[in-house]
Scaffold this motif. Structure first.
Motif, PDB file in Angstrom:
ATOM      1  N   MET A 151      -3.186 -34.169 -26.369  1.00  0.00           N
ATOM      2  CA  MET A 151      -2.955 -33.341 -27.543  1.00  0.00           C
ATOM      3  C   MET A 151      -2.017 -32.201 -27.160  1.00  0.00           C
ATOM      4  SD  MET A 151      -5.669 -31.388 -30.051  1.00  0.00           S
ATOM      5  CE  MET A 151      -6.118 -32.855 -30.933  1.00  0.00           C
ATOM      6  N   LYS A 152      -1.034 -31.941 -28.004  1.00  0.00           N
ATOM      7  CA  LYS A 152      -0.102 -30.845 -27.773  1.00  0.00           C
ATOM      8  C   LYS A 152      -0.678 -29.550 -28.341  1.00  0.00           C
ATOM      9  CE  LYS A 152       3.957 -33.703 -27.576  1.00  0.00           C
ATOM     10  NZ  LYS A 152       5.302 -33.947 -28.093  1.00  0.00           N
ATOM     11  N   ASN A 153      -0.170 -28.441 -27.827  1.00  0.00           N
ATOM     12  CA  ASN A 153      -0.713 -27.136 -28.153  1.00  0.00           C
ATOM     13  C   ASN A 153       0.336 -26.259 -28.831  1.00  0.00           C
ATOM     14  OD1 ASN A 153      -2.510 -24.950 -28.127  1.00  0.00           O
ATOM     15  ND2 ASN A 153      -1.747 -24.253 -26.165  1.00  0.00           N
ATOM     16  N   VAL A 154      -0.064 -25.602 -29.940  1.00  0.00           N
ATOM     17  CA  VAL A 154       0.782 -24.624 -30.631  1.00  0.00           C
ATOM     18  C   VAL A 154       0.167 -23.249 -30.433  1.00  0.00           C
ATOM     19  CG1 VAL A 154       1.686 -23.841 -32.849  1.00  0.00           C
ATOM     20  CG2 VAL A 154       1.450 -26.287 -32.397  1.00  0.00           C
ATOM     21  N   LEU A 155       0.964 -22.309 -30.008  1.00  0.00           N
ATOM     22  CA  LEU A 155       0.537 -20.920 -29.888  1.00  0.00           C
ATOM     23  C   LEU A 155       1.244 -20.150 -30.992  1.00  0.00           C
ATOM     24  CD1 LEU A 155      -1.092 -18.935 -28.168  1.00  0.00           C
ATOM     25  CD2 LEU A 155       0.944 -18.619 -26.775  1.00  0.00           C
ATOM     26  N   ALA A 156       0.478 -19.629 -31.948  1.00  0.00           N
ATOM     27  CA  ALA A 156       1.029 -18.901 -33.085  1.00  0.00           C
ATOM     28  C   ALA A 156       0.658 -17.427 -32.961  1.00  0.00           C
ATOM     29  CB  ALA A 156       0.507 -19.481 -34.395  1.00  0.00           C
ATOM     30  N   ILE A 157       1.666 -16.588 -32.795  1.00  0.00           N
ATOM     31  CA  ILE A 157       1.457 -15.148 -32.677  1.00  0.00           C
ATOM     32  C   ILE A 157       1.568 -14.547 -34.074  1.00  0.00           C
ATOM     33  CG2 ILE A 157       2.246 -13.003 -31.603  1.00  0.00           C
ATOM     34  CD1 ILE A 157       1.401 -15.103 -29.558  1.00  0.00           C
ATOM     35  N   ARG A 158       0.512 -13.885 -34.506  1.00  0.00           N
ATOM     36  CA  ARG A 158       0.582 -13.250 -35.824  1.00  0.00           C
ATOM     37  C   ARG A 158       0.396 -11.745 -35.693  1.00  0.00           C
ATOM     38  NH1 ARG A 158      -4.607 -16.141 -38.572  1.00  0.00           N
ATOM     39  NH2 ARG A 158      -6.145 -15.565 -37.029  1.00  0.00           N
ATOM     40  N   HIS A 159       1.107 -11.022 -36.549  1.00  0.00           N
ATOM     41  CA  HIS A 159       1.085  -9.557 -36.510  1.00  0.00           C
ATOM     42  C   HIS A 159       0.154  -8.954 -37.547  1.00  0.00           C
ATOM     43  CE1 HIS A 159       4.694 -10.572 -34.240  1.00  0.00           C
ATOM     44  NE2 HIS A 159       4.464  -9.447 -33.604  1.00  0.00           N
ATOM     45  N   VAL A 160      -0.234  -9.733 -38.530  1.00  0.00           N
ATOM     46  CA  VAL A 160      -1.233  -9.314 -39.512  1.00  0.00           C
ATOM     47  C   VAL A 160      -2.204 -10.475 -39.699  1.00  0.00           C
ATOM     48  CG1 VAL A 160       0.155  -7.592 -40.730  1.00  0.00           C
ATOM     49  CG2 VAL A 160       0.311  -9.975 -41.400  1.00  0.00           C
ATOM     50  N   HIS A 161      -3.467 -10.145 -39.929  1.00  0.00           N
ATOM     51  CA  HIS A 161      -4.530 -11.160 -39.903  1.00  0.00           C
ATOM     52  C   HIS A 161      -4.405 -12.236 -40.969  1.00  0.00           C
ATOM     53  CE1 HIS A 161      -6.089  -8.516 -43.032  1.00  0.00           C
ATOM     54  NE2 HIS A 161      -6.801  -9.535 -43.431  1.00  0.00           N
ATOM     55  N   PHE A 162      -3.696 -11.981 -42.070  1.00  0.00           N
ATOM     56  CA  PHE A 162      -3.643 -12.954 -43.156  1.00  0.00           C
ATOM     57  C   PHE A 162      -2.468 -13.929 -43.052  1.00  0.00           C
ATOM     58  CE2 PHE A 162      -1.729  -8.982 -44.636  1.00  0.00           C
ATOM     59  CZ  PHE A 162      -0.466  -9.403 -45.016  1.00  0.00           C
ATOM     60  N   GLU A 163      -1.598 -13.755 -42.076  1.00  0.00           N
ATOM     61  CA  GLU A 163      -0.484 -14.689 -41.897  1.00  0.00           C
ATOM     62  C   GLU A 163      -0.970 -15.926 -41.144  1.00  0.00           C
ATOM     63  OE1 GLU A 163       2.465 -14.511 -43.191  1.00  0.00           O
ATOM     64  OE2 GLU A 163       2.440 -12.448 -43.878  1.00  0.00           O
ATOM     65  N   ASP A 164      -0.459 -17.087 -41.539  1.00  0.00           N
ATOM     66  CA  ASP A 164      -0.760 -18.314 -40.815  1.00  0.00           C
ATOM     67  C   ASP A 164       0.441 -19.243 -40.896  1.00  0.00           C
ATOM     68  OD1 ASP A 164      -0.865 -19.591 -43.326  1.00  0.00           O
ATOM     69  OD2 ASP A 164      -3.030 -19.415 -43.444  1.00  0.00           O
ATOM     70  N   LEU A 165       0.294 -20.450 -40.431  1.00  0.00           N
ATOM     71  CA  LEU A 165       1.399 -21.394 -40.399  1.00  0.00           C
ATOM     72  C   LEU A 165       1.697 -22.018 -41.756  1.00  0.00           C
ATOM     73  CD1 LEU A 165       0.520 -23.064 -37.011  1.00  0.00           C
ATOM     74  CD2 LEU A 165       2.573 -21.729 -37.499  1.00  0.00           C
ATOM     75  N   GLY A 166       0.889 -21.707 -42.746  1.00  0.00           N
ATOM     76  CA  GLY A 166       1.138 -22.205 -44.098  1.00  0.00           C
ATOM     77  C   GLY A 166       1.186 -23.717 -44.151  1.00  0.00           C
ATOM     78  N   VAL A 167       2.185 -24.262 -44.815  1.00  0.00           N
ATOM     79  CA  VAL A 167       2.291 -25.715 -44.984  1.00  0.00           C
ATOM     80  C   VAL A 167       2.531 -26.434 -43.661  1.00  0.00           C
ATOM     81  CG1 VAL A 167       3.072 -25.545 -47.375  1.00  0.00           C
ATOM     82  CG2 VAL A 167       4.755 -25.611 -45.542  1.00  0.00           C
ATOM     83  N   PHE A 168       3.024 -25.721 -42.658  1.00  0.00           N
ATOM     84  CA  PHE A 168       3.253 -26.349 -41.363  1.00  0.00           C
ATOM     85  C   PHE A 168       1.949 -26.659 -40.632  1.00  0.00           C
ATOM     86  CE2 PHE A 168       7.254 -24.002 -42.020  1.00  0.00           C
ATOM     87  CZ  PHE A 168       8.116 -25.079 -41.996  1.00  0.00           C
ATOM     88  N   GLU A 169       0.875 -25.925 -40.946  1.00  0.00           N
ATOM     89  CA  GLU A 169      -0.390 -26.139 -40.249  1.00  0.00           C
ATOM     90  C   GLU A 169      -0.890 -27.572 -40.427  1.00  0.00           C
ATOM     91  OE1 GLU A 169      -4.866 -24.292 -40.102  1.00  0.00           O
ATOM     92  OE2 GLU A 169      -3.164 -22.939 -40.313  1.00  0.00           O
TER      93      GLU A 169
END
Length: 80
Positions: free
Chosen positions: A1-19
């Motif tokens: 399994m590959k790994n994505v590291l997503a750095i967010r600056h505010v708690h409500f941001e996410d990868l959206g449709v890419f997730e």
């Protein structure tokens, strides 16, 4: 399994449709909150994909959001 590291600056941001796309492509997603993480403990090369999420924060708002200084320096070091 590959790994994505997503750095967010505010708690409500996410990868959206890419997730969903990434999960369906067999990626494990790990969110890192820039406001609370010690960037010295993160190895950016350990991820197959590094995503830095946007936020309603200006890049030059370091005086209001000091976390921008450390996260910007970390981003610059990882891109070198």
């Amino acid at each position: 399994m590959k790994n994505v590291l997503a750095i967010r600056h505010v708690h409500f941001e996410d990868l959206g449709v890419f997730e969903e796309v990434l999960i369906n492509s067999n990626f494990h997603i790990e969110y890192i909150d820039a406001a609370t993480v010690d960037f010295d403990t993160i190895d950016p090369l350990s991820a197959d994909l590094l995503v830095v999420l946007g936020a309603p924060i200006g890049a030059f708002d370091e005086d209001i959001y000091p976390l921008l200084i450390e996260s910007t320096n970390w981003h610059l070091l990882t891109s070198a």
